[in-house]
Scaffold this motif. Structure first.
Motif, short mmCIF file in Angstrom:
data_model
loop_
_atom_site.label_atom_id
_atom_site.label_comp_id
_atom_site.label_asym_id
_atom_site.label_seq_id
_atom_site.Cartn_x
_atom_site.Cartn_y
_atom_site.Cartn_z
N GLN A 69 3.49 10.63 2.39
CA GLN A 69 2.92 10.61 1.04
C GLN A 69 2.65 12.03 0.54
N VAL A 70 2.11 12.86 1.41
CA VAL A 70 1.81 14.25 1.03
C VAL A 70 3.10 15.03 0.80
N ALA A 71 4.11 14.78 1.64
CA ALA A 71 5.35 15.55 1.57
C ALA A 71 6.12 15.30 0.29
N VAL A 72 6.11 14.05 -0.19
CA VAL A 72 6.92 13.72 -1.37
C VAL A 72 6.10 13.76 -2.66
N VAL A 88 1.60 15.71 -11.03
CA VAL A 88 1.94 14.37 -11.53
C VAL A 88 1.13 13.34 -10.76
N GLY A 89 0.38 12.48 -11.47
CA GLY A 89 -0.41 11.46 -10.79
C GLY A 89 -1.48 12.07 -9.91
N GLY A 90 -1.75 11.42 -8.81
CA GLY A 90 -2.75 11.93 -7.88
C GLY A 90 -2.18 13.05 -7.02
N ASP A 91 -2.99 14.02 -6.73
CA ASP A 91 -2.61 15.10 -5.81
C ASP A 91 -3.14 14.72 -4.44
N ALA A 92 -2.28 14.19 -3.58
CA ALA A 92 -2.70 13.63 -2.30
C ALA A 92 -3.44 14.65 -1.44
N LEU A 93 -2.89 15.86 -1.31
CA LEU A 93 -3.50 16.86 -0.44
C LEU A 93 -4.87 17.30 -0.97
N THR A 94 -4.96 17.52 -2.30
CA THR A 94 -6.24 17.93 -2.89
C THR A 94 -7.30 16.85 -2.72
N ALA A 95 -6.89 15.60 -2.95
CA ALA A 95 -7.83 14.49 -2.84
C ALA A 95 -8.31 14.32 -1.40
N LEU A 96 -7.41 14.44 -0.44
CA LEU A 96 -7.79 14.32 0.97
C LEU A 96 -8.76 15.44 1.37
N GLU A 97 -8.49 16.64 0.93
CA GLU A 97 -9.38 17.77 1.24
C GLU A 97 -10.76 17.55 0.63
N PHE A 98 -10.80 17.05 -0.61
CA PHE A 98 -12.07 16.79 -1.27
C PHE A 98 -12.87 15.73 -0.52
N VAL A 155 5.27 9.80 -7.63
CA VAL A 155 6.64 9.96 -7.16
C VAL A 155 7.65 9.38 -8.15
N PHE A 156 7.24 8.32 -8.86
CA PHE A 156 8.15 7.67 -9.81
C PHE A 156 7.88 8.09 -11.25
N GLY A 157 7.13 9.18 -11.43
CA GLY A 157 6.89 9.70 -12.77
C GLY A 157 5.50 9.40 -13.28
N GLU A 158 5.08 10.16 -14.27
CA GLU A 158 3.72 10.03 -14.81
C GLU A 158 3.48 8.66 -15.42
N SER A 159 4.45 8.12 -16.12
CA SER A 159 4.26 6.84 -16.79
C SER A 159 4.09 5.68 -15.81
N GLY A 178 0.82 -1.21 0.00
CA GLY A 178 0.00 0.00 0.00
C GLY A 178 0.85 1.25 0.00
N PHE A 179 1.96 1.23 0.77
CA PHE A 179 2.83 2.42 0.82
C PHE A 179 3.56 2.61 -0.52
N VAL A 180 4.11 1.52 -1.06
CA VAL A 180 4.84 1.62 -2.33
C VAL A 180 3.91 2.03 -3.46
N LEU A 181 2.74 1.38 -3.54
CA LEU A 181 1.80 1.71 -4.61
C LEU A 181 1.18 3.09 -4.39
N GLY A 182 1.13 3.54 -3.14
CA GLY A 182 0.69 4.91 -2.86
C GLY A 182 1.66 5.92 -3.46
N LEU A 183 2.96 5.65 -3.32
CA LEU A 183 3.96 6.51 -3.94
C LEU A 183 3.82 6.51 -5.47
N VAL A 184 3.57 5.32 -6.02
CA VAL A 184 3.38 5.20 -7.46
C VAL A 184 2.16 6.01 -7.90
N THR A 185 1.07 5.85 -7.17
CA THR A 185 -0.19 6.53 -7.51
C THR A 185 -0.05 8.04 -7.46
N ASN A 186 0.71 8.53 -6.51
CA ASN A 186 0.89 9.98 -6.36
C ASN A 186 1.95 10.55 -7.30
#
Length: 444
Positions: free
Chosen positions: A281-284, A289-299, A150-154, A140-148
Motif C-alpha cells: 500500500q505504501v509503495a504504490v 492523491v487521496g490518503g498519504d499512507a506513510l504520513t498517516a502511519l507516522e502520525f 491509486v485509482f485517482g482522486e475521483s 480491505g486491500f482493494v478499498l485501501g488502494l482506492v483510499t490511498n
C-alpha cells in the motif's frame, strides 16, 4: 426445536437439532454478513443485512417451536436489562434516539439469544466466518488502494456516494493526508474491532482444522485482516490487534503445546503477509492523491497513546488552527459529570448523543452510568451473570473474542454494536453446550 435423547454411553445427554434447514442457512448467512455495516437501507432505522436475517431467523424459531425457544435464564437477564434501560426515559424531553437506541439493545439481545441457541456445530460456523474474513480482507486491500488514491482522486470517495452505502473511508486529523479505511463499517475504530474479532475467529477455524486449504491461504487471510486493521489507523484497533494476538497465544497454549505451535506458525505467517500488504500500500501510494499512507502511519504511531487534544503544529508553538479535537479525557469528564447529576437512573439513553456539539462517551461503562444510571449498570451486570452462569468460564473462543471487545469497550461505546452481543452469544453457547454434556442424574 431441540430434543434431548439418551445414548451410549449411558447417562449422556445429546441434543438433537430438528429445526428447518432454511432457518439454519439463514443463520449462517447472518454470521457471514454480521460485520457489514456500511451497506443498508434507512427507513426509520438502518436496515442492515444482518438485522433483516436476524428478524427472519427469530420469526422461524418462534414459528417452529411455538414458544420462546431460547435460554430462559438469558432471556430473564436480557428482559431485566431492557427494563432498567427503560427506567432512564427522561419523559417529554426524550429524543427519537432514545427509542432507536433501545430497539438497538433489543436487536443485540436477540442476536445473543439466537447465537447462544444455535452455535452447536461450532466448526461449521467457524468455517463460514473464515471465508467471510477472507472477503473482508480482500475488500480491505482493494478499498485501501482506492483510499490511498491509486485509482485517482475521483475514486477516493466514489464508493461513499453510491446509494445504500454510508462510506468505506473517512478523512480525519491531517485532512487530505489522513484518510482512514473503514471497509465494512462507517467508523474506523469499529471497523478495526470487527476485523480483529474476525481475525480471532478465523484463526480458531484454521487451528481446529475446519478449513481445508493450502497453508498459504491461512497466511494470506490472516494477513489481510491484520492489514485491514492497520489501515483503519485506529488506536483502539491497533491495541486491539495486540490483545487479539496475545489472547490467541494464551488460549491455544492452555489447550495444548501442539495447538500453540499451530497458532504461532499461523500468526507468524499472517503477520509477515500483513506486513507485505501494508508495504505494498505504501509503495504504490501516489503522492498528493487521496490518503498519504506513510504520513498517516507516522502520525498514528507518534500519537498512539495521546488521549488529550493533539497539537500538530511546530514543536513548542501552540496553533489553535492545528489542534486536533479528539479529546477523550474531556468527553469522559463530561459524562462523569452527567452521571453525578442523576446517579440513580441516569439522564436518559441517548440524551448526550442528541445534544448539538456533543459526542458519544467512547466508553461503555460511562455510557451506562451517565445515561442509565446505577440501575442500568446493575441491569447490565445481571445480564452478564445470566450468560456466565455455569462452570468453566467463556471458553477459549468466546474468551478471546470478549477480550478484544472488552478492550474496545474502554475507548468505544460498544453497547450498541452487535459484535458485543455476538461475543456474549458465543459465551452463552459454550455454557449451554457444557450443560448439555453433563450426565443425567437418576434418583433411585
Amino acid at each position: 426445536m431441540r430434543t434431548a435423547v439418551l445414548t451410549y454411553p449411558p447417562g449422556r445427554l445429546v441434543i438433537s437439532d430438528t429445526r428447518s434447514s432454511l432457518s439454519d442457512r439463514l443463520f449462517l448467512g447472518l454470521v457471514a454478513l454480521l460485520p457489514v455495516h456500511t451497506l443498508y437501507l434507512r427507513a426509520e432505522v438502518a436496515w442492515k443485512p444482518w438485522l433483516v436475517l436476524l428478524i427472519a431467523v427469530v420469526g422461524l424459531d418462534l414459528w417452529e417451536a411455538r414458544r420462546l425457544p431460547w435460554s430462559r435464564r438469558a432471556m430473564l437477564g436480557l428482559a431485566l436489562f431492557l427494563a432498567t434501560a427503560l427506567i432512564s426515559w427522561p419523559g417529554s424531553s426524550a429524543t427519537t434516539s432514545f427509542w432507536r437506541l433501545w430497539m438497538g439493545l433489543v436487536a443485540g439481545g436477540l442476536l445473543m439469544l439466537v447465537t447462544g441457541d444455535r452455535v452447536r456445530d461450532l466448526d461449521r460456523v467457524l468455517r463460514v466466518m473464515f471465508w467471510s474474513g477472507a472477503v473482508m480482507g480482500l475488500t480491505g486491500f482493494v478499498l485501501g488502494l482506492v483510499t490511498n488514491g491509486v485509482f485517482g482522486e475521483s475514486a477516493v470517495t466514489a464508493f461513499n456516494h453510491i446509494a445504500g452505502i454510508d462510506r468505506v473511508n473517512k478523512p480525519a486529523y491531517l485532512g487530505s493526508g489522513f484518510v482512514a479505511l473503514t471497509n465494512w463499517h462507517q467508523d474506523p475504530g469499529y471497523a478495526a474491532l470487527w476485523t480483529n474479532v474476525w481475525l480471532v475467529l478465523s484463526v480458531f477455524a484454521w487451528t481446529r482444522g475446519v478449513v481445508m486449504a493450502p497453508r498459504w491461504v491461512g497466511w494470506v487471510v490472516i494477513g489481510g485482516l491484520i492489514h485491514a486493521t492497520v489501515l483503519t489507523l485506529s488506536r483502539t484497533g491497533w491495541l486491539g490487534l495486540v490483545v487479539a494476538v496475545a489472547a490467541l497465544l494464551v488460549s491455544h497454549a492452555r489447550i495444548s503445546k501442539d495447538h500453540l505451535r499451530k497458532v504461532t506458525a499461523l500468526l507468524g505467517g499472517g503477520l509477515l503477509a500483513g506486513g507485505l500488504l501494508v508495504g505494498a500500500q505504501v509503495a504504490v501510494d501516489p503522492v498528493g492523491v487521496g490518503g498519504d499512507a506513510l504520513t498517516a502511519l507516522e502520525f498514528r504511531i507518534t500519537y498512539l497513546v495521546v488521549l488529550g487534544a493533539i497539537d500538530i503544529g511546530e514543536p513548542g508553538v501552540i496553533d489553535s488552527d492545528r489542534i486536533v479535537d479528539d479529546n477523550r479525557l474531556e468527553v469522559w469528564a463530561e459524562y462523569w459529570g452527567r452521571f453525578l447529576e442523576s446517579p440513580v437512573r441516569g439522564i436518559g439513553l441517548g440524551t448526550g448523543w442528541a445534544q448539538t456539539g456533543f459526542q458519544e462517551p467512547h466508553n461503555i461503562w460511562l455510557q451506562l452510568l451517565a445515561e442509565t444510571g446505577i440501575i442500568g449498570l446493575m441491569g447490565f451486570l445481571v445480564l452478564l451473570a445470566s450468560v456466565a452462569w455455569g462452570r468453566g468460564g467463556p471458553g477459549p473462543i468466546a474468551g478471546s473474542v470478549l477480550a478484544v471487545v472488552g478492550l474496545a469497550g474502554l475507548t468505544q461505546t460498544v453497547i450498541f454494536e452487535p459484535v458485543l452481543w455476538f461475543g456474549l452469544g458465543l459465551w452463552l453457547a459454550h455454557v449451554l453446550n457444557r450443560e448439555a454434556e453433563r450426565p443425567l442424574v437418576t434418583v433411585t
